[in-house]
Design a protein around this motif. Sequence first.
Motif, mmCIF file in Angstrom:
data_model
loop_
_atom_site.group_PDB
_atom_site.id
_atom_site.type_symbol
_atom_site.label_atom_id
_atom_site.label_comp_id
_atom_site.label_asym_id
_atom_site.label_seq_id
_atom_site.Cartn_x
_atom_site.Cartn_y
_atom_site.Cartn_z
ATOM 1 N N TYR B 50 0.827 -1.232 0.000
ATOM 2 C CA TYR B 50 0.000 0.000 0.000
ATOM 3 C C TYR B 50 0.852 1.269 0.000
ATOM 4 O O TYR B 50 0.380 2.359 0.301
ATOM 5 C CB TYR B 50 -1.072 -0.018 1.097
ATOM 6 N N PHE B 86 -5.252 -2.059 9.524
ATOM 7 C CA PHE B 86 -3.964 -1.763 10.144
ATOM 8 C C PHE B 86 -3.820 -2.497 11.475
ATOM 9 O O PHE B 86 -4.802 -2.654 12.217
ATOM 10 C CB PHE B 86 -3.831 -0.250 10.404
ATOM 11 N N ARG B 90 -5.582 2.518 13.648
ATOM 12 C CA ARG B 90 -5.647 3.860 13.051
ATOM 13 C C ARG B 90 -7.089 4.394 12.997
ATOM 14 O O ARG B 90 -7.512 5.001 12.003
ATOM 15 C CB ARG B 90 -5.040 3.874 11.641
ATOM 16 N N ARG B 151 -14.100 -0.213 7.537
ATOM 17 C CA ARG B 151 -13.501 0.906 6.795
ATOM 18 C C ARG B 151 -12.691 0.392 5.600
ATOM 19 O O ARG B 151 -12.678 1.000 4.541
ATOM 20 C CB ARG B 151 -12.604 1.715 7.735
#
Lengths: 291, 222
Positions: B50, B86, B90, B151
């Motif tokens: 990423y 993550f 985060r 998310r």
Amino acid sequence: MSLPYGATLALQSLRREKWINLISVLTIASALLIISIAVFVVYNIDAATRSLPERFSMVLYLDDDIQKDRVDGIISTLRRNSAVRSVRYIPKDEALRELKAVLKNSTYVFEGLDENPLPDTLELKLRKEAVGPEAARKLSDEALRIKGVREVDYGEKFLATLHSLRTGAKTVGIVLIVILSTGIVFVCYSTVKILFYRRKDEIETFKLLGATRAFIRAPFLIEGGAIGLAGGLIGLIGIFAFYYAVLLRLSVSMPVFKAVLFPSGLFLFLPGVGIFLGVTGAAVALGRLRY
Amino acid sequence: MDLIQFQAVGKDYDNQTALRDITLSVGKGEMIFITGPSGSGKTTLLKLVYLAEKPDRGAILIGDVEMETLREAQIPLLRRTIGVVFQDFRLLDNKNVFENIAIALRIRGISEKEVKTKVFDTLKMVNLRHKADAYPRALSGGEQQRVVISRAIVADPTVLLADEPTGNLDPGTAEGVMRIFKEINARGTTVLIATHNRELYRNTGRRVFTLDSGSLVGEVRG
């Protein structure tokens, strides 16, 4: 579109970081208040001296016993001059009559005079752009070269003083505006930098989720603009209060202050300048930050 | 067809080798596991995908795009095709669950109406619809983990990366998280999971890559 959400983020940050933002707003408001006082002074000096060109005149004293056709010749020469708006011929008899009317309470001045001591004169009204030390001197020199013109009087010192006053006030105003504007940009720059560091983790997350630089920058630019706008509005309230609470009260005891005008342009100028400087400060900060 | 390719990739941190000569490929729609002890390079490997880090040696391709050739402005566009769970979550503490998930869509400029629909659909999928207004600090570890997953998947990414997704979860919650990943993978999303929890890949039949001290030391079927 990132802008509407950017505005939401900016509003949230304004609320969350209210103390930092409040201090910045008050600092900017103080600086803008000083700027507006400078604008106020320059505006009023300009307004007070603006009508002077219409009143200003140059007087040409003609040779004794000059012939009427020579006077006509001089008048037509002067009318061809682009600096001249109008020419009025005042024969010596009329000049004496006018003088006597002015000095009607001091008639002893004229006692013992057997003949009219005044010369024939021409009164010149100048075009607005010609009412300045340089242009008036040039016209005076040209007039003196015309045969039949003995002397020229145009209040050289008055014109020079007036010119210095206007130029001086404008220069001081501009210098003040530049210095304080730089100060405002620096305040916004520092504020946005602090806010940026306080939101560094959030910004890092936004980046990792795929946010563009524009998405990250938008809230800070909006926040900078909002801080500047708030500073401008408070500054405007300040100058308004200064005008009504100080100047108008003073005018009761000192009528000279009645002539002081409120520059209506400040209504748009202060908030507009506040937004511009706020956004500029934010943009400079964002340009220097690595993200 | 390979979607992700590592070609002799190496990465150093302060003269310490984090990854050494890694060559592997992941097919489109595949679900793979990367395992190994702490400090073996699992997180670094995902970060290279990423673009949170850049390789010092070798090349990484996503599709037929070599990452090294991407311009700065293209990086956000590539990241939008990748969902990341993550390791440190985060999550944004000052935003509620809905807002934390919605941010992934707002970054993409999706309309508010669609944001609402997609966020609530995703929350329903991870069984957290009732927590939409809660703030992260009010959630349990497992709930926070599911918010992060929401998310990561809400924008229908092509690739999903999960870094220790069951780190501190009890076995029951971990099983629930894995069920979500399988569901996402079944929809065609390529999934890479970095974990040291063997139970996650045991008997899955998926490829498992093992890292040790930055080197790829094995590839087996789970």
